[in-house]
Design a protein around this motif. Structure first.
Motif, PDB file in Angstrom:
ATOM      1  N   HIS A 294       0.817  -1.226   0.000  1.00  0.00           N
ATOM      2  CA  HIS A 294       0.000   0.000   0.000  1.00  0.00           C
ATOM      3  C   HIS A 294       0.845   1.269   0.000  1.00  0.00           C
ATOM      4  CE1 HIS A 294      -4.070  -1.763   0.625  1.00  0.00           C
ATOM      5  NE2 HIS A 294      -3.369  -2.750   1.164  1.00  0.00           N
ATOM      6  N   ARG A 295       2.077   1.184  -0.366  1.00  0.00           N
ATOM      7  CA  ARG A 295       2.909   2.383  -0.418  1.00  0.00           C
ATOM      8  C   ARG A 295       2.759   3.036  -1.784  1.00  0.00           C
ATOM      9  NH1 ARG A 295       8.251  -0.663   1.737  1.00  0.00           N
ATOM     10  NH2 ARG A 295       7.662  -1.841  -0.129  1.00  0.00           N
ATOM     11  N   LEU A 296       2.739   4.346  -1.784  1.00  0.00           N
ATOM     12  CA  LEU A 296       2.525   5.117  -3.003  1.00  0.00           C
ATOM     13  C   LEU A 296       3.849   5.576  -3.578  1.00  0.00           C
ATOM     14  CD1 LEU A 296       0.618   6.642  -4.989  1.00  0.00           C
ATOM     15  CD2 LEU A 296       0.686   8.575  -3.371  1.00  0.00           C
ATOM     16  N   TRP A 297       4.098   5.187  -4.838  1.00  0.00           N
ATOM     17  CA  TRP A 297       5.293   5.610  -5.555  1.00  0.00           C
ATOM     18  C   TRP A 297       4.883   6.621  -6.619  1.00  0.00           C
ATOM     19  CZ3 TRP A 297      10.254   3.202  -4.955  1.00  0.00           C
ATOM     20  CH2 TRP A 297      10.280   2.135  -4.052  1.00  0.00           C
ATOM     21  N   MET A 298       5.728   7.637  -6.777  1.00  0.00           N
ATOM     22  CA  MET A 298       5.463   8.663  -7.786  1.00  0.00           C
ATOM     23  C   MET A 298       6.736   8.903  -8.589  1.00  0.00           C
ATOM     24  SD  MET A 298       3.157  11.380  -5.605  1.00  0.00           S
ATOM     25  CE  MET A 298       2.368  12.056  -7.058  1.00  0.00           C
ATOM     26  N   ALA A 299       6.599   8.873  -9.914  1.00  0.00           N
ATOM     27  CA  ALA A 299       7.720   9.156 -10.818  1.00  0.00           C
ATOM     28  C   ALA A 299       7.548  10.559 -11.351  1.00  0.00           C
ATOM     29  CB  ALA A 299       7.740   8.145 -11.957  1.00  0.00           C
ATOM     30  N   SER A 300       8.581  11.369 -11.189  1.00  0.00           N
ATOM     31  CA  SER A 300       8.439  12.797 -11.475  1.00  0.00           C
ATOM     32  C   SER A 300       8.412  13.096 -12.962  1.00  0.00           C
ATOM     33  CB  SER A 300       9.572  13.575 -10.807  1.00  0.00           C
ATOM     34  OG  SER A 300      10.815  13.254 -11.431  1.00  0.00           O
ATOM     35  N   GLY A 301       9.237  12.340 -13.735  1.00  0.00           N
ATOM     36  CA  GLY A 301       9.326  12.679 -15.146  1.00  0.00           C
ATOM     37  C   GLY A 301       9.954  14.037 -15.367  1.00  0.00           C
ATOM     38  N   GLY A 302      10.714  14.520 -14.391  1.00  0.00           N
ATOM     39  CA  GLY A 302      11.320  15.835 -14.504  1.00  0.00           C
ATOM     40  C   GLY A 302      12.618  15.910 -13.730  1.00  0.00           C
ATOM     41  N   LEU A 303      12.636  16.733 -12.684  1.00  0.00           N
ATOM     42  CA  LEU A 303      13.883  17.000 -11.971  1.00  0.00           C
ATOM     43  C   LEU A 303      13.880  16.493 -10.538  1.00  0.00           C
ATOM     44  CD1 LEU A 303      14.417  20.691 -13.153  1.00  0.00           C
ATOM     45  CD2 LEU A 303      15.372  18.608 -14.139  1.00  0.00           C
ATOM     46  N   HIS A 304      12.888  15.668 -10.187  1.00  0.00           N
ATOM     47  CA  HIS A 304      12.733  15.347  -8.770  1.00  0.00           C
ATOM     48  C   HIS A 304      12.875  13.855  -8.463  1.00  0.00           C
ATOM     49  CE1 HIS A 304      11.422  19.474  -8.463  1.00  0.00           C
ATOM     50  NE2 HIS A 304      10.463  19.242  -9.355  1.00  0.00           N
ATOM     51  N   GLY A 305      13.246  13.041  -9.416  1.00  0.00           N
ATOM     52  CA  GLY A 305      13.489  11.631  -9.147  1.00  0.00           C
ATOM     53  C   GLY A 305      12.209  10.857  -8.889  1.00  0.00           C
ATOM     54  N   VAL A 306      12.246  10.042  -7.817  1.00  0.00           N
ATOM     55  CA  VAL A 306      11.126   9.189  -7.466  1.00  0.00           C
ATOM     56  C   VAL A 306      10.895   9.275  -5.969  1.00  0.00           C
ATOM     57  CG1 VAL A 306      12.555   7.122  -7.122  1.00  0.00           C
ATOM     58  CG2 VAL A 306      10.149   6.877  -7.721  1.00  0.00           C
TER      59      VAL A 306
ATOM     60  N   THR B   1       2.591   8.637   6.497  1.00  0.00           N
ATOM     61  CA  THR B   1       2.847  10.061   6.302  1.00  0.00           C
ATOM     62  C   THR B   1       4.310  10.338   5.955  1.00  0.00           C
ATOM     63  OG1 THR B   1       3.258  10.335   8.672  1.00  0.00           O
ATOM     64  CG2 THR B   1       0.991  10.678   7.894  1.00  0.00           C
ATOM     65  N   GLU B   2       5.139   9.266   5.969  1.00  0.00           N
ATOM     66  CA  GLU B   2       6.573   9.438   5.710  1.00  0.00           C
ATOM     67  C   GLU B   2       6.846   9.343   4.208  1.00  0.00           C
ATOM     68  OE1 GLU B   2      10.896   7.487   6.940  1.00  0.00           O
ATOM     69  OE2 GLU B   2       9.022   6.486   7.470  1.00  0.00           O
ATOM     70  N   ILE B   3       7.597  10.304   3.715  1.00  0.00           N
ATOM     71  CA  ILE B   3       7.939  10.356   2.295  1.00  0.00           C
ATOM     72  C   ILE B   3       9.456  10.247   2.150  1.00  0.00           C
ATOM     73  CG2 ILE B   3       7.923  11.746   0.194  1.00  0.00           C
ATOM     74  CD1 ILE B   3       5.326  13.007   1.182  1.00  0.00           C
ATOM     75  N   GLU B   4       9.892   9.302   1.298  1.00  0.00           N
ATOM     76  CA  GLU B   4      11.315   9.137   0.985  1.00  0.00           C
ATOM     77  C   GLU B   4      11.517   9.474  -0.479  1.00  0.00           C
ATOM     78  OE1 GLU B   4      13.051   5.420   3.092  1.00  0.00           O
ATOM     79  OE2 GLU B   4      10.949   4.960   2.623  1.00  0.00           O
ATOM     80  N   ARG B   5      12.680  10.037  -0.774  1.00  0.00           N
ATOM     81  CA  ARG B   5      12.952  10.454  -2.145  1.00  0.00           C
ATOM     82  C   ARG B   5      14.326   9.950  -2.570  1.00  0.00           C
ATOM     83  NH1 ARG B   5      12.026  16.602  -3.790  1.00  0.00           N
ATOM     84  NH2 ARG B   5       9.911  15.840  -3.436  1.00  0.00           N
ATOM     85  N   LEU B   6      14.396   9.537  -3.841  1.00  0.00           N
ATOM     86  CA  LEU B   6      15.667   9.158  -4.458  1.00  0.00           C
ATOM     87  C   LEU B   6      15.910  10.071  -5.643  1.00  0.00           C
ATOM     88  CD1 LEU B   6      15.658   5.233  -4.546  1.00  0.00           C
ATOM     89  CD2 LEU B   6      16.993   6.715  -3.035  1.00  0.00           C
ATOM     90  N   THR B   7      17.129  10.600  -5.707  1.00  0.00           N
ATOM     91  CA  THR B   7      17.521  11.472  -6.812  1.00  0.00           C
ATOM     92  C   THR B   7      18.905  11.054  -7.296  1.00  0.00           C
ATOM     93  OG1 THR B   7      18.535  13.110  -5.359  1.00  0.00           O
ATOM     94  CG2 THR B   7      16.174  13.368  -5.820  1.00  0.00           C
ATOM     95  N   GLU B   8      19.424  11.828  -8.205  1.00  0.00           N
ATOM     96  CA  GLU B   8      20.765  11.551  -8.714  1.00  0.00           C
ATOM     97  C   GLU B   8      21.803  11.566  -7.599  1.00  0.00           C
ATOM     98  OE1 GLU B   8      21.708  14.189 -11.853  1.00  0.00           O
ATOM     99  OE2 GLU B   8      20.199  13.393 -13.236  1.00  0.00           O
ATOM    100  N   ALA B   9      21.550  12.337  -6.552  1.00  0.00           N
ATOM    101  CA  ALA B   9      22.483  12.393  -5.426  1.00  0.00           C
ATOM    102  C   ALA B   9      22.537  11.059  -4.692  1.00  0.00           C
ATOM    103  CB  ALA B   9      22.075  13.511  -4.463  1.00  0.00           C
ATOM    104  N   ASP B  10      21.493  10.247  -4.837  1.00  0.00           N
ATOM    105  CA  ASP B  10      21.443   8.936  -4.186  1.00  0.00           C
ATOM    106  C   ASP B  10      21.794   7.802  -5.139  1.00  0.00           C
ATOM    107  OD1 ASP B  10      20.300  10.023  -1.682  1.00  0.00           O
ATOM    108  OD2 ASP B  10      18.576  10.450  -2.997  1.00  0.00           O
ATOM    109  N   GLY B  11      22.261   8.141  -6.325  1.00  0.00           N
ATOM    110  CA  GLY B  11      22.663   7.130  -7.279  1.00  0.00           C
ATOM    111  C   GLY B  11      21.714   6.902  -8.427  1.00  0.00           C
TER     112      GLY B  11
END
Length: 961
Positions: free
Chosen positions: A225-237, A243-253
């Protein structure tokens, strides 16, 4: 946490046709399908497989969508076509007889079919056919579609969300600019405009507060039941859990911040499609934690690990202090808290106080939030502190000795206490709380009062473990295993399957499996395997290797002779890798068995689908290619195969993905292949295909049978003919002998016996005449003498007639030529013998009778004709033998030709001989004009086999001279 998972990247360097990922799907067989801007590929965890050889050309271009069907197949949307992939074949889906049309929107139905919108029409597939669907009234444009779990079809058109149920409008919800709709596996429906996310609440769509991203192109709700969102822009996934949100970007590999889609596979891993490559987030059976960099960006390599009684995990670093881990969160203690920047060589707990041993600096005890150096610790390289069962702490100081700390008192131990080792390489406490010391030669055990030698190893001991009924000792040269009460161990090295000879640390889990940290890998050796090896029942083992694919951020442990692996109180195993601690629960369910899949068959480099195949006659090179859907460690999947009809048993192929055969005989074969994962799990049924190598006609069974029959027939016929000829020769010999005997008997009876009877009567009469008429008896005696001479002459003549039989090795021409010498008594007549035609063997019966006729004719010519020339011509005509004897003598009158000479039977004998062999005999003669004798007889063997003996026997009863 997302950052603690392993992020792996694949790009064109690893085989992707293009880095811009346009679509992802996983079929039920486990393969991952990847659509790109430049083609479709299938991924097995190691290799990308394209379809340039066995797929339509459209698959080499833009791939617009991939949708799993209800079975093992896949729906594929290209820039101009729709295909259904099933059973290794791509079926083009036609629309109004056309194969090319541009699909604008695609959505999966619950049945595995797909909804399509193109050319202003809503269509649905039905077994590779397109059937029309119903669009809501007034809708001419569709931006997105989704079918929810209840079977409702949701349609977005940038202004409104329509809900269709069985073709009828069931709901209409105004959402301006909303072009996105998504139905998750739990029956929930989501919609969005790329900036705001909405959730269907029963009567309408309501905004989702803080979903994770302000702009997005796709969303996924995973199995938890976790919600994933793909930005398709500059914000990764992003991933939202509660209520906790985790983000992965280029800085995380991340390969790119432009993420287009997220796919959860059947193993619980997440695949991220970016514009710069394919990535996977993998939790694995290990959970790895990364030690945050020290201020200033300096790395802190983990070298030791310890579990405190309260469940906290402590790790020591190289010159970076120590880190406490609780609930996945870390807290660092370094020089600010009183710890000098040295190598952390180990931990121990005395009461509730934690102490840290730091090389060259001593032992530091934690008091509150600070560490204080313990007094009276000998100066030197302090390492390997361990707590014994009695509460005492043992540690080693380099170049000084072994020390014990108990109740605040420090005691040194050495040779006086039985300790023979000077170079101490490890300290350990067994399950009974006793201290063991590993040195350069072996193990010594503290018995409570002194040290005693327990086990001679012959190499520096780096670590020890005590599984039930055994002992495992890690050394520089391998792993020494001892089973039961045996006093002799058996060394396991890299040659026998150990992943590296230097064993840095060693643990046993609750099931007595051994977990080994070598200089190159972390591995597990199942209890059954190491026990069998220790008992000498097997020659090698197959260890389970763990890599980054299993959640390890690093598989390497630094060789610093410290405690780099522990077994926690909850049964989990912790390893201090150079990139941070990693923990594994050995009780977790192991990975699913591997399933082999046939990929194709190549016959002389001509590619064929992996289905039953018939190959044309001739010598071929046949190559089978195979693979296995991705497992947790696809690089460790091993294969074995066999070609039934050729291979006697399974052949271990290792990790090779193809096998070739040459020189196969014509016939039917079945190729089978099985895959085995690193833990030995294999599907019970192999992947298989049947192949028929068709023979040339001379290689077929019927030809072989026919050839055998023909060969046997030829042998029988040759034998029959040889035997027949031999029997015929024997029969002819027999017939010849029988006929000769009959003729001799006839001649003796008609001549010699009659002459002897006559002579006997004459002698009786002579006896009377001598007594009564002496003068007349003289005349009678003279006549008797003459008669006896005639008898002798006839007897000689009869014996002479046996000549041809006596010289049966000669041909008829040779016998006639030899007869000249028999009759010549002077220079005349001149004798000339010629032969025309191809000379051939004449039946013995015919030859002898012909000879007798010709001999009688030659006798007349030489003795009675007074001829000057005698000629004989033998003519071999087809199936006929013709002999002509001519002389220029005085000839014969008609009366002689008719009745013969008085007292002579030659002419009549010649006629009798001719009749015996069915020959025609012509005698032409006149007084003063010579004589011409012509003999014609058939020589065909079949005629004589049928009639020769009968005729000869019939004729043998007739008289002759």
């Amino acid at each position: 946490m997302l950052r603690d998972q392993v992020l792996t990247t694949w790009t064109t360097e690893q085989g992707l046709p293009q880095n811009f990922i346009t679509s992802l799907a996983q079929t039920s067989d486990g393969f991952l399908w990847v659509g790109t801007m430049n083609g479709l590929v299938r991924f097995d965890g190691l290799h990308f497989r394209g379809f340039s050889q066995d797929g339509p050309p459209e698959l080499q271009g833009f791939i617009g969508g991939l949708v799993k069907d209800g079975g093992d197949g896949l729906w594929i949307v290209t820039s101009s076509s729709l295909f259904h992939y099933e059973h290794h074949r791509f079926e083009s889906i036609l629309f109004d007889g056309r194969a090319h049309y541009r699909v604008e929107t695609v959505a999966r139905s619950n049945s595995g079919e797909v909804w399509l919108f193109f050319e202003g029409k809503l269509m649905r597939t039905d077994r590779d056919k397109l059937v029309p669907g119903r669009l809501p009234d007034g809708v001419g444009r569709v931006s997105d579609m989704a079918e929810s779990r209840d079977g409702s079809l949701w349609i977005a058109n940038h202004q409104t969300i329509f809900r269709m149920n069985h073709g009828a409008l069931a709901g209409k919800y105004e959402l301006p600019d909303c072009h996105f709709v998504y139905a998750d596996r739990f029956g929930e429906v989501w919609a969005g405009d790329g900036h705001g996310l909405f959730h269907f609440a029963g009567n309408g769509f309501v905004p989702v507060s803080n979903p994770g991203l302000d702009n997005f192109v796709s969303i996924t709700v995973d199995s938890q039941h976790r919600l994933w969102m793909a930005s398709g822009g500059l914000h990764g996934v992003t991933r939202k859990t509660g209520t906790e949100i985790e983000r992965l970007t280029e800085a995380d590999g991340m390969a790119s911040n432009d993420v287009r889609m997220v796919l959860e596979d059947r193993n619980g891993d997440f695949w991220l499609g970016t514009i710069a490559g394919l990535q996977r987030l993998h939790q694995g059976i290990f959970t790895s934690y990364t030690v945050a960099n020290r201020p200033g960006g300096q790395l802190s390599q983990t070298v030791s690990i310890f579990e405190q009684k309260d469940g906290s995990i402590w790790t020591g670093t190289l010159e970076g202090g120590v880190v406490r881990w609780r609930d996945g969160r870390q807290e660092r203690f370094d020089k600010v808290q009183g710890l000098p920047p040295g190598q952390v060589r180990g931990f121990f707990e005395s009461g509730s106080k934690l102490s840290v041993a730091i090389a060259d600096y001593g032992i530091f005890e934690k008091r509150g939030d600070r560490f204080t150096k313990m007094p009276r610790i000998p100066h030197g390289y302090v390492s390997m502190p361990v707590a014994a069962g009695d509460g005492s702490v043992w540690f080693y100081v380099g170049n000084r000795g072994v020390y014990r700390l108990r109740d605040g008192t420090i005691t040194e131990f050495g040779a006086k206490d039985g300790l023979s080792e000077r170079q101490i390489s490890s300290l350990a406490i067994d399950g009974h709380g006793q201290l063991w010391i590993g040195g350069a030669e072996g193990l010594e055990r503290w018995n409570g009062s002194r040290f005693e030698r327990d086990f001679h190893v012959g190499a520096p001991v780096l670590c020890m473990a005590w599984p039930r009924d055994g002992l495992a000792v890690g050394t520089f040269n391998g792993l020494l295993l001892r089973s039961g009460a045996s006093v002799v161990g058996r060394l396991l090295t890299q040659k026998e399957g150990l992943p590296g000879n230097m064993v840095l640390d060693l643990l046993s889990d609750d099931a007595d499996n051994l977990w080994v940290a070598t200089a190159s890998a972390i591995a597990r050796i199942d209890r059954e395997q190491w026990k069998a090896y220790a008992d000498g029942k097997v020659a090698r083992i197959d260890a389970t290797l763990f890599t980054e694919a299993d959640g390890l951020k690093s598989r390497y442990v630094l060789p610093l002779n410290g405690v780099s692996a522990i077994r926690a109180r909850d049964g989990r195993l912790w390893f201090a890798t150079i990139k941070g601690p990693a923990v594994v629960d050995p009780h977790l369910e192991r990975e699913r068995p591997a399933q082999a899949v046939l990929d194709g068959i190549a016959v002389d480099d001509q590619h064929h689908l992996p289905s039953d195949l018939a190959v044309s006659p001739g010598q071929h090179r046949i190559t089978f290619t195979y693979t296995s859907p991705a497992t947790l460690a696809p690089e460790q999947t091993r294969f074995r195969y066999r070609l039934i009809g050729w291979d006697r048993d399974w052949v271990d192929a290792g990790t090779a993905l193809e096998v070739s055969y040459t020189g196969l005989r014509p016939g039917r074969y079945k190729f089978q292949v099985m895959a085995t994962n690193r833990e030995g799990g294999s599907s019970p049924s192999p992947a298989q295909v049947e192949i028929e190598l068709r023979p040339f006609f001379w290689q077929t069974k019927w030809f072989l049978v026919a050839a055998i029959f023909v060969t046997v027939g030829v042998i029988v016929e040759v034998t029959r003919r040889f035997t027949g000829r031999r029997a015929e020769r024997l029969s002819m010999r027999f017939q010849e002998r029988v006929a000769e005997r009959e003729r001799i008997a006839h001649q003796i009876h008609d001549t010699v016996i009659q002459d002897l009877i006559g002579a006997t009567l004459q002698l009786e009469i002579l006896g009377f005449e001598i007594a009564d008429q002496p003068e007349k008896s003289k005349t009678s005696l003279t006549k008797l003498t003459e008669r006896m001479r005639e008898t002798i002459a006839r007897s000689r003549n009869m014996v002479s007639n046996l000549h041809s039989t006596a010289v049966s090795q000669y041909s008829l021409v040779d016998v006639l030529r030899h007869s000249e010498a028999e009759f010549r008594s002077g220079p005349l007549p001149v004798f000339d013998l010629t032969s025309t035609g191809e000379s051939r063997e004449v039946h013995p019966l015919v030859r002898d009778e012909v000879y007798r006729i010709c001999r009688e004719a030659l006798a007349n010519a030489f003795r009675h004709a007074n001829a000057e020339y005698v000629t004989v011509e033998v003519r071999f005509l087809p199936q006929i033998l013709e002999v002509e004897i001519a002389d220029d003598g005085q000839g014969m009158s008609n009366e002689v030709l008719t009745r013969g000479r008085a007292g002579h039977f030659g002419l009549r004998g010649m006629q009798a001989h001719a009749q015996r062999i069915g020959a025609s005999l012509t005698i032409e003669s006149a007084v003063g004009e010579g004589t011409n004798v012509i003999l014609r007889v058939k020589t065909h063997k079949s005629l004589w086999r049928k009639n020769g003996l009968r005729r000869f026997r019939a004729g043998s009863n007739e008289g002759s001279d």
